[in-house]
Motif scaffolding. Sequence first.
Motif, PDB file in Angstrom:
ATOM      1  N   LYS A 258       0.542  -1.219   0.275  1.00 58.68           N
ATOM      2  CA  LYS A 258       0.166   0.277  -0.576  1.00 58.68           C
ATOM      3  C   LYS A 258       0.736   1.635   0.299  1.00 58.68           C
ATOM      4  O   LYS A 258       0.853   2.285  -0.838  1.00 58.68           O
ATOM      5  CB  LYS A 258      -1.300  -0.137   1.453  1.00 58.68           C
ATOM      6  N   GLY A 259       2.089   1.383   1.158  1.00 58.87           N
ATOM      7  CA  GLY A 259       3.017   2.518   0.925  1.00 58.87           C
ATOM      8  C   GLY A 259       3.370   2.624  -0.806  1.00 58.87           C
ATOM      9  O   GLY A 259       3.612   3.770  -1.324  1.00 58.87           O
ATOM     10  N   PHE A 260       4.118   1.175  -1.067  1.00 57.18           N
ATOM     11  CA  PHE A 260       4.853   1.729  -2.131  1.00 57.18           C
ATOM     12  C   PHE A 260       3.568   1.785  -3.251  1.00 57.18           C
ATOM     13  O   PHE A 260       3.849   2.689  -4.328  1.00 57.18           O
ATOM     14  CB  PHE A 260       5.454   0.326  -2.966  1.00 57.18           C
ATOM     15  N   ASN A 261       2.510   1.699  -3.580  1.00 56.24           N
ATOM     16  CA  ASN A 261       1.276   1.464  -4.673  1.00 56.24           C
ATOM     17  C   ASN A 261       1.234   3.325  -4.530  1.00 56.24           C
ATOM     18  O   ASN A 261       1.096   4.386  -5.887  1.00 56.24           O
ATOM     19  CB  ASN A 261       0.002   0.622  -4.254  1.00 56.24           C
ATOM     20  N   TYR A 262       0.921   4.343  -3.234  1.00 59.16           N
ATOM     21  CA  TYR A 262       0.843   5.697  -2.688  1.00 59.16           C
ATOM     22  C   TYR A 262       1.570   5.915  -3.596  1.00 59.16           C
ATOM     23  O   TYR A 262       1.563   7.286  -4.176  1.00 59.16           O
ATOM     24  CB  TYR A 262       0.456   5.741  -1.562  1.00 59.16           C
ATOM     25  N   ILE A 263       3.215   5.956  -3.440  1.00 62.44           N
ATOM     26  CA  ILE A 263       4.661   6.683  -4.144  1.00 62.44           C
ATOM     27  C   ILE A 263       4.311   6.813  -5.423  1.00 62.44           C
ATOM     28  O   ILE A 263       4.339   7.374  -6.127  1.00 62.44           O
ATOM     29  CB  ILE A 263       5.666   5.466  -3.729  1.00 62.44           C
ATOM     30  N   HIS A 264       4.482   5.588  -5.987  1.00 65.99           N
ATOM     31  CA  HIS A 264       4.500   5.311  -7.400  1.00 65.99           C
ATOM     32  C   HIS A 264       2.381   5.662  -8.222  1.00 65.99           C
ATOM     33  O   HIS A 264       2.816   7.006  -9.270  1.00 65.99           O
ATOM     34  CB  HIS A 264       3.763   4.189  -8.100  1.00 65.99           C
ATOM     35  N   SER A 265       1.777   6.494  -6.987  1.00 63.73           N
ATOM     36  CA  SER A 265       0.784   7.251  -7.718  1.00 63.73           C
ATOM     37  C   SER A 265       0.725   8.476  -7.854  1.00 63.73           C
ATOM     38  O   SER A 265       0.808   9.121  -8.697  1.00 63.73           O
ATOM     39  CB  SER A 265      -1.034   6.586  -6.551  1.00 63.73           C
ATOM     40  N   LYS A 266       1.867   8.979  -6.916  1.00 65.53           N
ATOM     41  CA  LYS A 266       2.277   9.733  -7.013  1.00 65.53           C
ATOM     42  C   LYS A 266       3.743  10.552  -7.825  1.00 65.53           C
ATOM     43  O   LYS A 266       4.354  11.719  -7.845  1.00 65.53           O
ATOM     44  CB  LYS A 266       3.103  10.814  -5.861  1.00 65.53           C
ATOM     45  N   LYS A 267       3.704   9.189  -8.804  1.00 65.45           N
ATOM     46  CA  LYS A 267       4.227   9.598 -10.027  1.00 65.45           C
ATOM     47  C   LYS A 267       5.826   9.089  -9.980  1.00 65.45           C
ATOM     48  O   LYS A 267       7.618   9.780 -10.484  1.00 65.45           O
ATOM     49  CB  LYS A 267       4.313  10.501 -11.162  1.00 65.45           C
ATOM     50  N   LEU A 268       6.313   8.622  -8.380  1.00 63.26           N
ATOM     51  CA  LEU A 268       7.890   8.796  -7.629  1.00 63.26           C
ATOM     52  C   LEU A 268       8.267   7.573  -7.813  1.00 63.26           C
ATOM     53  O   LEU A 268       7.309   6.336  -8.169  1.00 63.26           O
ATOM     54  CB  LEU A 268       7.867   9.291  -6.278  1.00 63.26           C
ATOM     55  N   LEU A 269       9.563   7.306  -8.046  1.00 56.84           N
ATOM     56  CA  LEU A 269      10.008   5.755  -7.363  1.00 56.84           C
ATOM     57  C   LEU A 269      11.192   5.758  -6.116  1.00 56.84           C
ATOM     58  O   LEU A 269      11.488   6.961  -6.579  1.00 56.84           O
ATOM     59  CB  LEU A 269      11.148   5.142  -8.952  1.00 56.84           C
ATOM     60  N   HIS A 270      10.929   4.987  -5.622  1.00 55.39           N
ATOM     61  CA  HIS A 270      11.941   5.187  -4.586  1.00 55.39           C
ATOM     62  C   HIS A 270      13.605   4.779  -4.381  1.00 55.39           C
ATOM     63  O   HIS A 270      14.317   5.675  -4.022  1.00 55.39           O
ATOM     64  CB  HIS A 270      11.564   4.344  -2.993  1.00 55.39           C
ATOM     65  N   ARG A 271      13.477   4.067  -5.199  1.00 56.23           N
ATOM     66  CA  ARG A 271      15.121   3.191  -5.166  1.00 56.23           C
ATOM     67  C   ARG A 271      15.578   3.118  -4.483  1.00 56.23           C
ATOM     68  O   ARG A 271      17.532   2.916  -4.647  1.00 56.23           O
ATOM     69  CB  ARG A 271      15.797   4.438  -6.730  1.00 56.23           C
ATOM     70  N   ASP A 272      15.416   3.257  -3.341  1.00 53.30           N
ATOM     71  CA  ASP A 272      16.148   2.563  -2.267  1.00 53.30           C
ATOM     72  C   ASP A 272      15.524   1.058  -1.817  1.00 53.30           C
ATOM     73  O   ASP A 272      15.596   1.370  -0.444  1.00 53.30           O
ATOM     74  CB  ASP A 272      16.820   3.650  -1.267  1.00 53.30           C
ATOM     75  N   ILE A 273      15.203   0.374  -1.344  1.00 56.04           N
ATOM     76  CA  ILE A 273      14.188  -0.412  -1.210  1.00 56.04           C
ATOM     77  C   ILE A 273      15.094  -1.594  -0.314  1.00 56.04           C
ATOM     78  O   ILE A 273      15.836  -2.094  -1.348  1.00 56.04           O
ATOM     79  CB  ILE A 273      13.230  -1.193  -2.161  1.00 56.04           C
ATOM     80  N   SER A 274      15.168  -1.616   1.029  1.00 56.98           N
ATOM     81  CA  SER A 274      15.974  -2.540   1.801  1.00 56.98           C
ATOM     82  C   SER A 274      15.207  -2.710   3.045  1.00 56.98           C
ATOM     83  O   SER A 274      14.016  -1.526   3.584  1.00 56.98           O
ATOM     84  CB  SER A 274      17.124  -2.142   1.894  1.00 56.98           C
ATOM     85  N   PRO A 275      15.040  -3.919   3.523  1.00 54.59           N
ATOM     86  CA  PRO A 275      14.493  -4.004   5.063  1.00 54.59           C
ATOM     87  C   PRO A 275      15.337  -3.140   6.382  1.00 54.59           C
ATOM     88  O   PRO A 275      14.923  -3.462   7.047  1.00 54.59           O
ATOM     89  CB  PRO A 275      14.963  -5.298   5.376  1.00 54.59           C
ATOM     90  N   LYS A 276      16.434  -2.067   5.624  1.00 57.66           N
ATOM     91  CA  LYS A 276      16.546  -1.154   6.071  1.00 57.66           C
ATOM     92  C   LYS A 276      15.863   0.300   6.605  1.00 57.66           C
ATOM     93  O   LYS A 276      15.742   1.130   7.390  1.00 57.66           O
ATOM     94  CB  LYS A 276      18.135  -1.344   6.332  1.00 57.66           C
ATOM     95  N   ASN A 277      15.050   0.020   5.407  1.00 55.16           N
ATOM     96  CA  ASN A 277      14.374   1.582   4.650  1.00 55.16           C
ATOM     97  C   ASN A 277      12.776   1.483   5.080  1.00 55.16           C
ATOM     98  O   ASN A 277      12.256   2.301   4.671  1.00 55.16           O
ATOM     99  CB  ASN A 277      14.734   1.920   4.006  1.00 55.16           C
ATOM    100  N   ILE A 278      12.265   0.209   5.183  1.00 58.33           N
ATOM    101  CA  ILE A 278      11.660  -0.062   5.621  1.00 58.33           C
ATOM    102  C   ILE A 278      10.978   0.086   7.266  1.00 58.33           C
ATOM    103  O   ILE A 278      11.689  -0.701   7.444  1.00 58.33           O
ATOM    104  CB  ILE A 278      10.743  -1.369   5.616  1.00 58.33           C
ATOM    105  N   LEU A 279      10.187   0.590   8.274  1.00 60.60           N
ATOM    106  CA  LEU A 279      10.585   0.384   9.771  1.00 60.60           C
ATOM    107  C   LEU A 279       9.038   0.061  10.168  1.00 60.60           C
ATOM    108  O   LEU A 279       8.300   0.436   9.738  1.00 60.60           O
ATOM    109  CB  LEU A 279      10.603   2.769   9.926  1.00 60.60           C
ATOM    110  N   VAL A 280       8.702  -0.782  11.905  1.00 62.12           N
ATOM    111  CA  VAL A 280       7.893  -0.581  11.932  1.00 62.12           C
ATOM    112  C   VAL A 280       7.904  -0.342  13.368  1.00 62.12           C
ATOM    113  O   VAL A 280       8.422   0.464  14.036  1.00 62.12           O
ATOM    114  CB  VAL A 280       8.041  -2.057  12.892  1.00 62.12           C
ATOM    115  N   LYS A 281       6.468  -0.059  13.925  1.00 63.26           N
ATOM    116  CA  LYS A 281       6.158   0.536  15.139  1.00 63.26           C
ATOM    117  C   LYS A 281       5.283  -0.637  15.588  1.00 63.26           C
ATOM    118  O   LYS A 281       3.642  -1.062  15.197  1.00 63.26           O
ATOM    119  CB  LYS A 281       5.338   2.033  14.669  1.00 63.26           C
TER     120      LYS A 281
END
Length: 389
Positions: A258-281
Motif C-alpha cells: 500500500k505504501g509503494f502503491n501510494y508512492i507510485h501514484s505520485k509518479k515517484l520511484l523510491h529506488r532504495d528499497i531494503s528492509p533497513k528502509n522500511i520501519l516498524v511501529k
Amino acid sequence: MDIRINNKIEAVRRAIVQYQNVEYIDLYKKIDNKKLQQIFATLHFEFTKLFDLMNERLPSDEHGNHYWADPSRELSLMIEETLSLHRALKSSELAFEIDNYYLEIILKCRSFLSKSGGSTIAPKMDKIDLYYEIPIFRMSDNIELSSNPSTTLSKLRVIGTGSYAKVFQFTDPFYKKKFVLKRANKDLNKKELQRFKLEYEQMKLLNSPYIIEVFKYFEEKNEYIMEYMDKTLEKYILENNTKLTLSQRKNIGNQILKGFNYIHSKKLLHRDISPKNILVKEYEDLVVVKVSDFGLVKAPNSSMTSIDSDIKGYFNDPVLVTEGFSNYDIAHEVYALTRILYFVLTGKTNTNNITNISYKNFIESGLHPEKNKRYKTIRELANKFQKLH
C-alpha cells in the motif's frame, strides 16, 4: 569516555583557569560534563569582555586601529583553546558547535591578532554583537525545543549513521514522546545538501499512513525531525521469524505494498528499497509498517534526481550495474519489492531452492530476467501476493 578526550578537556581548563568566571554558567547548565560547563562559561565571559573592548577600538576608515597588547594576547589564547577543543571533541559524544556568527568573528580575529605588542584591527571591522543571554556554544548531541512555557534542550542519542547523515533519537519533554532527528553530515557538498533537503520536502508532500511523517526542517544545521518508529523491518522479522503466522506476515506485506502503491501514484520511484528502509511501529494490538529514506527518490522532471548513485544492496536488480541508475524504472522497483516480500514471508534473502511452489512461482515472476515478463504494477504484484498460501 576516551581518556584522551578527558585529558584534552582538563588541558584546556588549566590553560584558562586564571580567567575562570561563572557569570554565564546558567547558559550551559544543561551540559552534563561539569568541566565543559566551566570552560564554556569562562570562554563566553572572556569573548564578551574582549569583544566589548575591541568595539571601543574599531577603525573608522580604511586603516586599521590598534588593539592593546594584553587583550590581544588574551583573546588569541581564548580563540586557540576554543578551536583546539572543538577539533579534539569533534567526533566524540561531547562534540559541540560554535555559534555561526561568533565562529565567523573568531576566525576573522585570528587572522590579525598578534601574541606580542598588540594587534592592528582589520579595516572596516564591524561592531560585534555581544551575547548576554544567548549561548555561544551548544552541544552537537542536543536539540533545542521550543515548547510552552520555555525553551528546553533534549539529549540526542545516535541510532544510525550513513555516508550522508546521522540519525538521532530524542524525547520531547513537553509532549513526553520520542522523535527522530536526521542531520546531514558536515562534509556534504552543495548538491548533496540540496538532495538532503529535497528528501525532506518530498516526504513532506506525501500524506499516507504507510509513509514516515516529517515535521520540521532546520536550515542552520541541515537537519529535520520525523516520527519515531521502533525498529527496522529487518530487525523485526529476524526477532520474530519463528513466531509470525502467515496472516501476520501478509498483513506486513500488504502495508508495504500500500505504501509503494501510494508512492507510485505520485509518479515517484523510491529506488532504495531494503528492509533497513522500511520501519516498524509495535502497538499492543497492531504492527504498523512505514516506508522511509527517500534520499534516492526519482521524481518526474526533477533536476536533482541522482543518476550516478552507486548500485548497492542485495535487494536491487543486478542488471542496474549495466543499465545504469538513470534508467531505473518500475520493473526494477518490482524486483526489489518481490525480494522484500519474500523476506517478510520467510525471513530469508536467498531465493534459490524454494520448495513452496506458490512462493516459487511468485518469486520467479517478480525477478524474471526479462523485465517485460515481471509484474507491471504494484497492484498486480499485490494481487499475486494475496493468493500465496
